[in-house]
Design an enzyme around this catalytic site. Structure first.
Site, short mmCIF file in Angstrom:
data_model
loop_
_atom_site.label_atom_id
_atom_site.label_comp_id
_atom_site.label_asym_id
_atom_site.label_seq_id
_atom_site.Cartn_x
_atom_site.Cartn_y
_atom_site.Cartn_z
N GLY A 243 0.72 -1.87 0.02
CA GLY A 243 -0.10 -0.42 -0.36
C GLY A 243 0.51 1.41 0.42
N ARG A 287 3.69 -1.68 -6.15
CA ARG A 287 3.32 -0.69 -6.47
C ARG A 287 5.01 0.27 -6.07
NH1 ARG A 287 -0.93 2.86 -7.56
NH2 ARG A 287 -2.02 1.95 -6.22
N ARG A 323 -5.50 2.79 -15.31
CA ARG A 323 -5.51 3.66 -14.81
C ARG A 323 -5.88 5.05 -14.19
NH1 ARG A 323 -1.77 5.12 -11.71
NH2 ARG A 323 -3.17 4.78 -9.40
N CYS A 352 -13.79 3.72 -28.17
CA CYS A 352 -14.42 4.82 -28.02
C CYS A 352 -15.04 4.56 -27.06
CB CYS A 352 -16.01 4.21 -29.25
SG CYS A 352 -14.98 4.45 -30.66
N GLU A 353 -14.14 6.12 -26.11
CA GLU A 353 -15.26 5.78 -24.35
C GLU A 353 -15.02 7.18 -23.66
OE1 GLU A 353 -16.16 3.20 -21.33
OE2 GLU A 353 -16.14 1.09 -22.75
C1 LIG Z 1 -3.74 -8.00 -0.32
C2 LIG Z 1 -2.81 -6.74 -1.02
N1 LIG Z 1 -2.02 -7.10 -1.35
C3 LIG Z 1 -0.58 -6.26 -1.34
C4 LIG Z 1 -0.81 -5.04 -3.01
C5 LIG Z 1 0.06 -4.74 -2.96
O1 LIG Z 1 -0.50 -3.36 -3.05
P1 LIG Z 1 0.27 -1.98 -3.53
O2 LIG Z 1 0.73 -2.32 -4.75
O3 LIG Z 1 -0.42 -0.94 -3.10
O4 LIG Z 1 1.87 -2.25 -2.76
C6 LIG Z 1 -2.93 -5.36 -2.61
C7 LIG Z 1 -3.17 -4.16 -3.67
O5 LIG Z 1 -4.23 -3.61 -3.76
C8 LIG Z 1 -3.71 -5.89 -2.09
O6 LIG Z 1 -4.93 -5.85 -2.41
#
Ligand SMILES: Cc1ncc(COP(=O)(O)O)c(C=O)c1O
Length: 423
Positions: A243, A287, A323, A352-353
């Site tokens: 996250g 991410r 995204r 086409c959106e």
């Molecule tokens: C259970 C879980 N773990 C890890 C992640 C990875 O999250 P991030 O890419 O934000 O680090 C996600 C992504 O939503 C997830 O659902």
């Protein structure tokens, strides 16, 4: 040498990744095209790993962010684990070279097949999200004569993340169980013959740039672990999920170094004060590790003025990179060979959106038909969310590694798109 990212910079008016011209790569492989700097992926992974030197940790890279073998194999060689959400995910992690004890299976609605695979592969951790699921795991593990290592995913009531669609930790979301239920389920699991409860898990959401949320998460998990300790049971593993955000458009992002110093002391001190030995940690970054490694190259098909907007109509669409359409995400887009003068442009794709738009009224150097643009920070939830929507081929992907350019994924062909049709 104008830097746009540590590894992405202009040399003599040409955008490059570590000096390798992106225009040459586009000519060789066509567009739209993802270009991943694998050395950057490794740098980011190493930064995460070095932030946790003082604790025992499984850095279980979240495959959903980008599950290309070029990435997963590279990370496995650095020692990463894997967070996956399906039986195929477990198989891809094994193919990538991840040792089974470092594989984590998440997901609120696992199929029996997912659980069968997790147990037969003897993966390190299955994070359970309901009583029904716990019972199912017990049955399958007993049939396989195995002991499944499980964690309980807790819904901590923490709402955070850059967009409602990537928040997962609130009470209105479908994820996990309540704090009270977590204590009950952990104790129940401890009584089951084929289950060994080892962890508490939480994942609050994605693209979070607020350290206090993670501090609160750690503190809440610790307090549940103490509740469980009072019942005479131990929680030797805490899985803090993923996250952590990145800086897409100049936002201030937090680093894993800051995250580590914020959470490890909270956890260690609370465990020590209560006579428990320091738990092993699991984190599930996606991410953070891959986002800034990658550019999406696109060519301008047409330039037109309509109403107040001057449109650049490019050859990449929402099927290639969803995204902006799905999360309202803003990504920096820059020309590969900037021209003189500036203009305000909106950038749209071929689908086409009305949501197939990458940017609305941004200032750029003048652009003409045929010019190449680079969308930055496309490494996370880019190729992994690409689809054949509008019967468009999923783009090719090339990687740059130690100065060499290599194909990592071929562009879809029509044969490939039609291959699964049975009519
Ligand atoms: C259970 C879980 N773990 C890890 C992640 C990875 O999250 P991030 O890419 O934000 O680090 C996600 C992504 O939503 C997830 O659902």
């Amino acid at each position: 040498m104008e830097k746009r990212r540590p590894h992405i910079f202009y040399v003599d008016g040409e955008l490059t990744i570590r000096g390798i011209k992106l225009s040459d790569i586009a000519s060789a492989y066509g567009t739209p095209l993802y270009v991943i700097d694998l050395d950057r992926v490794v740098e980011r992974y190493d930064e995460v790993a070095s932030s946790f030197r003082s604790v025992k940790i499984n850095i279980a890279y979240a495959y959903k962010a980008n599950s290309l073998l070029a990435v997963t194999k590279t990370l496995a060689m650095r020692g990463s684990g894997a967070t996956v959400v399906s039986s195929y995910g477990i198989k891809v992690a094994k193919i990538s070279g991840v040792e089974s004890p470092k594989i984590v299976l998440d997901g609120p609605s696992k199929s029996d097949d997912d659980i069968e695979e997790a147990i037969s592969s003897e993966i390190g951790l299955i994070n359970v999200e309901s009583r029904d699921e716990l019972d199912t795991i017990e049955k399958i593990a007993s049939r396989q004569k195995k002991k499944a290592r499980v964690g309980i995913r807790v819904n901590l009531g923490l709402r955070a993340g850059a967009h409602p669609k990537i928040m997962t930790g609130g009470r209105s979301h479908k994820f996990g169980v309540s704090e009270r239920e977590a204590v009950k389920l952990f104790a129940l699991a401890a009584k089951m013959d084929s289950i060994k409860p080892i962890a508490l898990h939480s994942h609050i959401g994605s693209q979070i740039n607020d350290l206090s949320v993670f501090r609160a998460e750690a503190a809440k998990l610790v307090s549940i672990a103490l509740e469980i300790h009072k019942k005479g049971l131990e929680v030797p593993v805490l899985d803090l999920g993923g996250g952590l955000g990145v800086s897409y458009a100049g936002e201030k992002a937090i680093s894993y170094r800051e995250f580590a110093s914020a959470v490890t002391d909270v956890i260690r001190n609370a465990y020590e004060e209560n006579g428990m030995s320091t738990p092993e940690l699991v984190i599930e970054p996606g991410r953070y590790i891959v986002a800034d490694s990658t550019v999406l190259l696109m060519r301008v098909n047409y330039v037109k003025k309509l109403g107040r907007r001057r449109w650049l109509l490019v050859d990449a669409g929402m099927n290639d990179f969803i995204r902006p359409a799905m999360y309202g995400a803003k990504h920096e887009i820059i020309p590969v060979r900037p021209r003189e003068g500036t203009e305000v442009y909106s950038i749209g794709g071929p689908v086409c959106e009305s949501s197939d738009v990458f940017a609305d009224r941004i200032k750029l150097p003048m652009v003409e038909r045929g010019d190449l643009l680079a969308l930055l920070d496309a490494g996370a939830y880019g190729i992994s969310m690409a689809s054949n929507y509008n019967i468009r081929p999923i783009p090719a992907v090339v990687v740059i590694s130690a100065g060499e350019v290599k194909l990592a994924r071929k562009r879809d062909s029509l044969e490939h798109i039609l291959a699964m049709e049975a009519w």
